[in-house]
Motif scaffolding. Structure first.
Motif, PDB file in Angstrom:
ATOM      1  N   GLU A 115       0.931  -1.212   0.059  1.00 44.62           N
ATOM      2  CA  GLU A 115       0.018   0.045  -0.051  1.00 44.62           C
ATOM      3  C   GLU A 115       0.749   1.246  -0.052  1.00 44.62           C
ATOM      4  N   ILE A 116       1.861   1.183   0.699  1.00 36.97           N
ATOM      5  CA  ILE A 116       2.826   2.513   0.780  1.00 36.97           C
ATOM      6  C   ILE A 116       3.359   2.538  -0.803  1.00 36.97           C
ATOM      7  N   ALA A 117       3.866   1.496  -1.306  1.00 39.73           N
ATOM      8  CA  ALA A 117       4.497   1.560  -2.537  1.00 39.73           C
ATOM      9  C   ALA A 117       3.305   1.965  -3.603  1.00 39.73           C
ATOM     10  N   MET A 118       2.093   1.599  -3.486  1.00 37.40           N
ATOM     11  CA  MET A 118       0.995   2.007  -4.289  1.00 37.40           C
ATOM     12  C   MET A 118       0.650   3.600  -4.092  1.00 37.40           C
ATOM     13  N   ALA A 119       0.829   4.176  -2.686  1.00 37.45           N
ATOM     14  CA  ALA A 119       0.724   5.333  -2.617  1.00 37.45           C
ATOM     15  C   ALA A 119       1.723   6.487  -3.047  1.00 37.45           C
ATOM     16  N   CYS A 120       2.684   5.776  -3.418  1.00 35.00           N
ATOM     17  CA  CYS A 120       4.008   6.713  -4.149  1.00 35.00           C
ATOM     18  C   CYS A 120       3.513   7.008  -5.569  1.00 35.00           C
ATOM     19  N   ASP A 121       3.930   8.122  -6.033  1.00 39.33           N
ATOM     20  CA  ASP A 121       3.910   8.448  -7.453  1.00 39.33           C
ATOM     21  C   ASP A 121       4.293   7.588  -8.344  1.00 39.33           C
ATOM     22  N   MET A 122       5.146   6.905  -8.395  1.00 39.41           N
ATOM     23  CA  MET A 122       6.004   6.034  -9.179  1.00 39.41           C
ATOM     24  C   MET A 122       6.600   4.918  -8.449  1.00 39.41           C
ATOM     25  N   VAL A 123       6.798   3.778  -8.979  1.00 41.12           N
ATOM     26  CA  VAL A 123       7.609   2.810  -8.356  1.00 41.12           C
ATOM     27  C   VAL A 123       8.609   2.160  -9.274  1.00 41.12           C
ATOM     28  N   VAL A 124       9.830   2.206  -8.921  1.00 42.52           N
ATOM     29  CA  VAL A 124      10.965   1.346  -9.559  1.00 42.52           C
ATOM     30  C   VAL A 124      11.260   0.220  -8.838  1.00 42.52           C
ATOM     31  N   ALA A 125      11.376  -1.013  -9.428  1.00 43.76           N
ATOM     32  CA  ALA A 125      11.238  -2.164  -8.879  1.00 43.76           C
ATOM     33  C   ALA A 125      12.627  -3.205  -9.254  1.00 43.76           C
ATOM     34  N   ALA A 126      13.126  -3.766  -8.309  1.00 44.22           N
ATOM     35  CA  ALA A 126      14.323  -4.748  -8.705  1.00 44.22           C
ATOM     36  C   ALA A 126      13.469  -6.069  -9.345  1.00 44.22           C
ATOM     37  N   ASP A 127      14.221  -6.786 -10.354  1.00 45.03           N
ATOM     38  CA  ASP A 127      13.605  -7.784 -10.910  1.00 45.03           C
ATOM     39  C   ASP A 127      13.314  -9.025  -9.760  1.00 45.03           C
ATOM     40  N   ASN A 128      13.756  -8.877  -8.834  1.00 40.38           N
ATOM     41  CA  ASN A 128      13.153  -9.891  -7.722  1.00 40.38           C
ATOM     42  C   ASN A 128      12.017  -9.520  -6.840  1.00 40.38           C
ATOM     43  N   ALA A 129      11.513  -8.341  -7.152  1.00 37.06           N
ATOM     44  CA  ALA A 129      10.472  -7.838  -6.341  1.00 37.06           C
ATOM     45  C   ALA A 129       9.196  -8.702  -6.280  1.00 37.06           C
ATOM     46  N   GLN A 130       8.536  -8.804  -5.444  1.00 44.18           N
ATOM     47  CA  GLN A 130       7.288  -9.505  -5.287  1.00 44.18           C
ATOM     48  C   GLN A 130       6.260  -8.486  -4.404  1.00 44.18           C
ATOM     49  N   PHE A 131       5.189  -8.422  -5.006  1.00 45.08           N
ATOM     50  CA  PHE A 131       3.768  -7.387  -4.738  1.00 45.08           C
ATOM     51  C   PHE A 131       2.883  -8.224  -4.165  1.00 45.08           C
ATOM     52  N   GLY A 132       2.071  -7.937  -3.260  1.00 45.30           N
ATOM     53  CA  GLY A 132       0.721  -8.444  -2.906  1.00 45.30           C
ATOM     54  C   GLY A 132       0.313  -8.221  -1.739  1.00 45.30           C
ATOM     55  N   GLU A 133      -1.168  -8.363  -1.570  1.00 45.84           N
ATOM     56  CA  GLU A 133      -1.751  -8.145  -0.230  1.00 45.84           C
ATOM     57  C   GLU A 133      -2.343  -9.423   0.317  1.00 45.84           C
TER      58      GLU A 133
END
Length: 271
Positions: A115-133
């Protein structure tokens, strides 16, 4: 001074860094308080034009610290309500921060951290990132309901009903992140994006952010977020047999055992 959240200025760029790497930067009460303070500090500094929100260690954050909740003994909806309001308020402070924000994400970015990441205007992610709730697998619910506005209805429904995680490339395809880069180039890529934004005068950046946020809020974002807090308090306080068993295992054998119990239940379904 607390060091669970670090703050650094580099020219027009402020970096707020979660710093509990041994706990996968889980968001306990102290971390939430310090994060809120640092976000306010960046908002008030007219020398800052862009804010990075990053994390030390192998993961951005595994989400809100379950140990905190178990130790506090928070159970009923009335007990949950002020906790959830506090947690959502920090996320929405990031959403409302009157300057462009960039989440810098590696490894796990789950639950409240997603949710914090989604609240940011932009997201730069590493190729090992995993997102979810994955909150539903704990018998809980999302604190700050931003995902429907970021991903749309159908994919949000799938992720929130299953608690599944998605990788960086799928997150890019769905519009959750702006850019995916190799892990070793993550910080460089985020700072390069910040430097491209920084030459614009601060008032122009602030007004542009205001216009963008108003567009989402005209769609009902803030109303949905506020309404969800009440429902999440009821969900968290539902005291289902599964919630009781999770808490019992955690109390008797520790959080790791409780998570293994949970994963066994869902693993059997996924198999």
């Amino acid at each position: 001074m607390s060091d669970v959240v670090l703050y650094e200025i580099d020219g027009p760029v402020a970096t707020i860094t979660l710093n509990r790497p041994d706990k996968l930067n889980a968001l306990n009460t102290e971390t939430v308080f310090e994060l809120d303070k640092r976000v306010a500090q960046a908002a008030e500094d007219d020398n800052v034009k862009v804010v990075l929100i990053a994390a030390n260690g192998r993961s951005f954050s595994a989400g809100f610290d379950i140990n905190d909740e178990i130790e506090d003994g928070t159970e009923t909806p009335l007990e949950w309500l002020p906790v959830l309001r506090r947690d959502s308020a920090v996320t929405m402070r990031i959403w409302s921060l009157p300057k462009p924000t960039i989440a810098v994400v590696q490894g796990y970015c789950l639950a409240g951290a997603c949710e914090i990441a989604m609240a940011c205007d932009m997201v730069v992610a590493a190729d090992n990132a995993q997102f979810g709730e994955p909150e539903i697998q704990y018998g809980s619910g999302p604190v700050t309901l931003l995902m429907p506005f970021i991903l749309g209805q159908k994919k949000t429904n799938e992720l929130l009903f299953t608690g599944d995680k998605i990788g960086a490339e799928e997150a890019l395809r769905l519009g959750l992140v702006n850019k995916v880069v190799p892990l070793e180039g993550l910080e460089t890529a985020a700072r390069e994006l910040a430097r491209r934004i920084a030459p614009t005068p601060l008032p122009i950046l602030q007004l542009t952010k205001q216009a963008l946020n108003r567009a989402y809020e005209a769609k009902g974002l803030r109303t949905a977020v506020n309404a969800n807090i009440d429902i999440s308090a009821i969900i968290n306080g539902a005291n289902t047999p599964e919630q009781q068993e999770f808490d019992k295992v955690a109390a008797e054998k520790g959080l790791k055992a409780a998570l293994a119990w949970r994963d066994e239940r869902y693993g059997a379904v996924k198999a």
